[in-house]
Design a protein around this motif. Structure first.
Motif, short mmCIF file in Angstrom:
data_model
loop_
_atom_site.label_atom_id
_atom_site.label_comp_id
_atom_site.label_asym_id
_atom_site.label_seq_id
_atom_site.Cartn_x
_atom_site.Cartn_y
_atom_site.Cartn_z
N PHE A 262 0.83 -1.21 0.00
CA PHE A 262 0.00 0.00 0.00
C PHE A 262 0.85 1.25 0.00
CE2 PHE A 262 -3.76 -2.32 0.60
CZ PHE A 262 -4.78 -1.45 0.31
N LEU A 266 -0.10 0.77 -5.09
CA LEU A 266 -0.72 -0.41 -5.68
C LEU A 266 -0.58 -0.40 -7.19
CD1 LEU A 266 -4.02 -0.75 -3.69
CD2 LEU A 266 -2.08 -2.28 -3.67
N ILE A 316 -3.32 6.35 2.79
CA ILE A 316 -4.63 6.04 2.22
C ILE A 316 -5.47 7.31 2.09
CG2 ILE A 316 -6.79 4.81 2.65
CD1 ILE A 316 -5.09 2.56 3.77
N LEU A 317 -5.35 8.21 3.08
CA LEU A 317 -6.18 9.42 3.03
C LEU A 317 -5.68 10.40 1.98
CD1 LEU A 317 -6.97 10.23 6.75
CD2 LEU A 317 -8.44 9.20 5.05
N PHE A 318 -4.36 10.56 1.87
CA PHE A 318 -3.85 11.69 1.09
C PHE A 318 -3.11 11.30 -0.19
CE2 PHE A 318 -4.09 13.25 5.49
CZ PHE A 318 -5.06 14.21 5.27
N PRO A 320 -3.36 7.92 -2.30
CA PRO A 320 -3.71 6.51 -2.48
C PRO A 320 -2.82 5.78 -3.47
CG PRO A 320 -5.64 7.91 -2.69
CD PRO A 320 -4.45 8.81 -2.67
N ARG A 347 -6.03 14.68 -8.10
CA ARG A 347 -6.50 13.30 -8.00
C ARG A 347 -7.88 13.19 -8.62
NH1 ARG A 347 -7.96 10.83 -2.45
NH2 ARG A 347 -6.26 12.09 -1.66
N VAL B 90 -12.74 8.36 2.89
CA VAL B 90 -12.33 7.31 1.97
C VAL B 90 -13.50 6.70 1.21
CG1 VAL B 90 -10.23 6.67 3.15
CG2 VAL B 90 -12.38 5.59 3.78
N GLN B 93 -13.21 4.92 -2.34
CA GLN B 93 -11.99 4.14 -2.59
C GLN B 93 -12.31 2.66 -2.49
OE1 GLN B 93 -8.22 5.10 -1.02
NE2 GLN B 93 -8.70 7.26 -0.77
N LEU B 101 -7.15 0.96 6.14
CA LEU B 101 -7.27 2.18 6.93
C LEU B 101 -7.66 1.84 8.37
CD1 LEU B 101 -7.30 5.27 6.95
CD2 LEU B 101 -9.71 5.16 6.45
#
Lengths: 358, 293
Positions: A262, A266, A316-318, A320, A347, B90, B93, B101
Motif C-alpha cells: 500500500f 498499488l 490512504i487518506l492523502f 492513495p 487526483r 475514503v 476508494q 485504513l
C-alpha cells in the motif's frame, strides 16, 4: 517529459519502455553487484533483508496490486517457505532443491486456501486469509516435533555445488539473484495473456468474465503464484535471520507485508520495491532519532507499529497511489518544469463499485 | 451426573463469552449494512471503551452505573467523530483501502492507549465480581450471568430503537438505499456517523460487561478477530445472525477447550470461520442473491 506514442502492438509488449530505461536498470544492477565491495557487513545484511521483503512485496503486489485480491495472511506463506527450506536443509537436502521446494509448497498451500475462498468477495477473502494466517501461526508454534516450538530452529548455511553461501554477502547475492528472477518472471507474466487477465479481473470482474476469463481459475493461479513467490522470500528470510522463531510469522507480519504494497503504491512493481525500502529503512530511522524525541516517545514500546499505522492511514487518506505515485508526479513535475499545470496533478474522483446486490 | 453439570457450566461460560463476541460482531454488522465498510478496529474501540470505564470508575471514583453510562456516551461520541473526521474521506476508494485504513487506525489506537493508560492489565470492581448464585453442584457466576442478561437487554433496546423510533427507521432506510433515503430528506452522512456511534457504544457496553471476567489491557482488541467468526457465521449482514453466531462460536470454543488437546481452543474460532466460509459462504442467516450488472 517524453510521451511515448504507441503505434504498433509490439510496443505495448516490450519489457522496457525505452532503451534509456533499460540502461538505467542495467547500471542499477551493476551498482548493486558492487555494493558488498564498498559497504560494511551490517549494511550489506540490511540490504539483503530489504531484498527479501521486496520479493515478498512483489509476490503480494501480483495479488493485491494487479489482481485486486487482498490477503491478510501472507505471513503464513512466508513461514511455510522459511520452515520448508530450513527443515529440508537440516535433513540434508541440497539447497538447489530446497529453495524451489519452499516456493512450491507455499504455492500449493496458497492454491489450497485460495480455491475455496476465492468465490468470496474481497471482504470475505480478507477475513478468510486472516483466519488462515492465524491458524498457520498457531500450528508453527504448537507443532514442536517439526518446528522446534519456542526453542527456535537454527538454519543451516546453504551451499550450491559445494560452495558455501555464508555470511551477509552470501545472503545478499542470493536474495539479489532471486529478486531479479522474480521481477523478470512477474514482468513477463504481466505482458502475457495471463497478466492481462489478472488486471482485467482487478478492474471489473464482470467484464472480465464476459471476455471469457475463467475467474476462479485465474484467481487461483494468482493466489498460488503470489504465495509461491512469498514462499521463496520465506526461504531467503530463513537465511537472513539464521534462527527461526515460530512467533515471528504472526498477523503483524502479514499486515506489514500488505503495508509494503500500500505504501509503495498499488499496481506497480516499482511500488513493491519502494514499499520494501520504506519498511526496512523506517526502523533504522527510528533508531537514529529515538533518544531525541520529546515526551519519552522514543521509549514507547509500540512506537514502530503505531508509526506504520499512522503512515498507512496518511497514505490512504492523502496519497492513495503511494510512494510510486508521488515519484511519478515528481518525475513529471521535473520533466515539464516551467510548463507544469496544477490540474495535471489533481487526483481523480473515484467511485467504489458496490458489492451490494441491487 | 457430574459430567452433565460440567457440560452445562461450559455451555453457560461459552454463552457468556459468545455474547461478547456477538456484541462486537453486532458492531461490524451495523457498520457493514450501512456503509459497506468493515471496521477492523472494532476490537480496539472496545479496548478504548474498557479503559475509559476504568478511568471513570477507578481513577475518578464514580459509581459503577454512572461510569457505565458515561463510558458508553463518550465511546459513542468517539465513534461518531471517527466516521465524521476520518472514515468519511475514503468513501469511493476500493474496499480493501478501508480495510487497511481501519487496521492502521487499530495500531494507532493501541499505541495511544498504551501511552495513556500503560501496558499493564487493569480492572475495576463491579457489582457482579466474585458473586455466585445457585446451590449444590450447580453454581453460576454472577459475572457470566450479567453478561448474558446485559446482552439480552441491549438487544431488546436496539430492537425497539430500530423498529419503533424515527431515527432507527431512518437508519434502516439509509442502509437499504442511500439515494432514496437522501431524497426522503434523511441526512445520510450524519445518519451514518450516528450508526458508527451506536456501534462504538455497543462495543463499550461489551467492554464493561466483560470487565468482571477478564482484565482490560492493550491487546484486548484481539477479541475482534474472533468476533469475525461470529459475524461470518451469522451471514455478515444479519443482526440476529451476529448474536447467534457469537454464542455458537463461544460455546464451540469452550467445548473444544474441554474435549480437544491443548492448543486447539485458540484456533477454534478461526477454524469455524474458514469452515463456514467454505461450506456455507452466505452464513447461517444470509440469503443468496446473484449480483445484477
Amino acid at each position: 517529459m517524453r510521451a511515448i506514442f504507441k503505434t504498433r502492438y509490439e510496443q505495448d509488449l516490450t519489457l522496457w519502455r525505452s532503451p534509456a530505461g533499460a540502461l538505467c536498470y542495467a547500471l542499477l544492477l551493476a551498482a548493486l553487484l558492487l555494493v558488498p565491495a564498498v559497504l560494511g557487513e551490517f549494511y550489506v545484511g540490511e540490504l539483503a533483508g530489504l531484498f527479501v521483503f521486496a520479493i515478498a512485496g512483489v509476490g503480494l503486489m501480483l495479488l493485491t496490486g494487479y489482481t485486486g485480491l487482498i490477503s491478510l495472511g501472507h505471513a503464513a506463506f512466508l513461514g511455510i517457505g522459511a520452515y520448508t527450506n530450513a527443515i529440508l536443509l537440516a535433513r540434508g537436502v541440497p539447497f538447489v532443491l530446497t529453495l524451489p521446494a519452499a516456493g512450491l509448497l507455499a504455492g500449493l498451500a496458497g492454491v489450497a486456501i485460495g480455491v475455496p475462498t476465492l468465490r468470496m468477495s474481497g471482504l470475505y477473502l480478507a477475513i478468510a486469509t486472516l483466519a488462515f494466517g492465524s491458524i498457520v501461526g498457531t500450528v508453527l508454534q504448537k507443532w514442536d516435533s517439526v518446528t522446534g516450538g519456542f526453542d527456535g530452529f537454527a538454519v543451516k548455511t546453504p551451499s550450491i555445488l559445494g560452495v558455501e553461501i555464508a555470511g551477509a554477502t552470501g545472503t545478499y547475492y542470493l536474495s539479489l539473484v532471486v529478486l531479479v528472477f522474480v521481477l523478470w518472471l512477474v514482468m513477463n507474466l504481466l505482458r502475457a495473456p495471463m497478466g492481462r487477465a489478472f488486471v482485467a479481473i482487478r478492474d471489473s470482474e464482470i467484464s472480465a468474465q464476459s471476455m471469457g476469463i475463467h475467474l476462479a481459475l485465474y484467481k487461483a493461479i494468482a493466489f498460488g503464484l503470489s504465495a509461491g513467490i512469498t514462499g521463496l522470500a520465506g526461504a531467503l528470510f530463513a537465511h537472513y535471520v539464521r534462527y527461526l522463531a515460530p512467533d515471528s510469522f504472526d498477523i503483524l507480519l502479514s499486515i506489514q507485508l500488505v503495508t509494503i504494497v500500500f505504501i509503495g503504491g498499488l499496481g506497480s512493481l516499482h511500488g513493491a520495491i519502494f514499499g520494501a525500502m520504506f519498511m526496512r529503512l523506517l526502523p533504522q530511522a527510528i533508531a537514529l532519532v529515538r533518544d531525541d524525541l520529546p515526551f519519552g516517545l522514543g521509549r514507547m514500546p509500540g512506537l514502530e507499529p503505531s508509526l506504520f499505522g499512522l503512515i498507512l492511514v496518511l497514505v490512504i487518506l492523502f496519497e492513495p497511489t503511494g510512494i510510486n505515485g508521488r515519484w511519478l508526479k515528481l518525475k513529471r513535475y521535473v520533466g515539464e518544469f516551467p510548463l507544469h499545470r496544477r490540474v495535471g496533478f489533481r487526483r481523480q474522483k473515484s467511485y467504489a463499485r458496490s458489492e451490494r446486490l441491487r | 451426573m457430574d459430567d452433565a453439570v460440567r457440560l452445562l457450566q461450559l455451555v453457560i461460560n461459552g454463552t457468556a463469552a459468545g455474547c461478547i463476541y456477538g456484541l462486537i460482531a453486532l458492531g461490524f454488522v451495523l457498520i457493514y449494512k450501512a456503509t459497506e465498510m468493515v471496521n477492523f478496529a472494532q476490537g480496539e474501540i472496545m479496548m478504548i471503551g474498557g479503559f475509559i470505564a476504568y478511568t471513570m470508575i477507578v481513577k475518578l471514583g464514580m459509581n459503577y452505573w454512572v461510569g457505565f453510562v458515561l463510558t458508553v456516551a463518550i465511546t459513542a461520541a468517539f465513534g461518531f467523530l471517527l466516521d465524521a473526521l476520518i472514515l468519511r474521506r475514503v468513501i469511493g476508494q476500493p474496499q480493501f483501502a478501508v480495510v487497511m485504513l481501519t487496521l492502521g487506525l487499530a495500531f494507532i489506537f493501541r499505541a495511544v492507549a498504551g501511552y495513556t493508560w500503560g501496558y499493564d492489565a487493569v480492572g475495576f470492581a463491579t457489582p457482579f465480581t466474585n458473586k455466585v448464585v445457585g446451590s449444590g453442584r450447580m453454581v453460576l457466576g454472577m459475572d457470566n450471568l450479567s453478561i448474558i442478561v446485559g446482552t439480552v437487554l441491549l438487544c431488546g433496546v436496539l430492537y425497539v430503537f430500530f423498529s419503533r423510533t424515527r431515527l432507527g427507521i431512518a437508519m434502516q432506510a439509509a442502509s437499504q438505499n442511500q439515494l432514496a433515503a437522501y431524497y426522503m430528506g434523511i441526512p445520510v452522512r450524519r445518519v451514518f456517523s450516528l450508526i458508527w456511534a451506536i456501534s462504538a457504544g455497543v462495543a463499550a457496553v461489551a467492554a464493561v460487561l466483560l470487565s468482571p471476567v477478564s482484565m482490560i489491557d492493550v491487546n484486548m482488541g484481539m477479541l475482534g478477530f474472533k468476533a469475525f467468526a461470529a459475524a461470518v457465521l451469522g451471514g455478515f449482514g444479519s443482526i440476529p445472525g451476529a448474536l447467534v453466531g457469537g454464542v455458537v462460536v463461544g460455546i464451540v470454543e469452550q467445548l473444544s477447550g474441554y474435549f480437544l488437546p491443548a492448543g486447539f481452543q485458540e484456533v477454534t474460532s478461526n477454524i469455524v470461520l474458514l469452515a463456514v466460509l467454505i461450506l456455507r459462504p452466505q452464513g447461517l442467516f444470509g440469503q443468496t442473491i446473484r449480483k445484477r450488472v
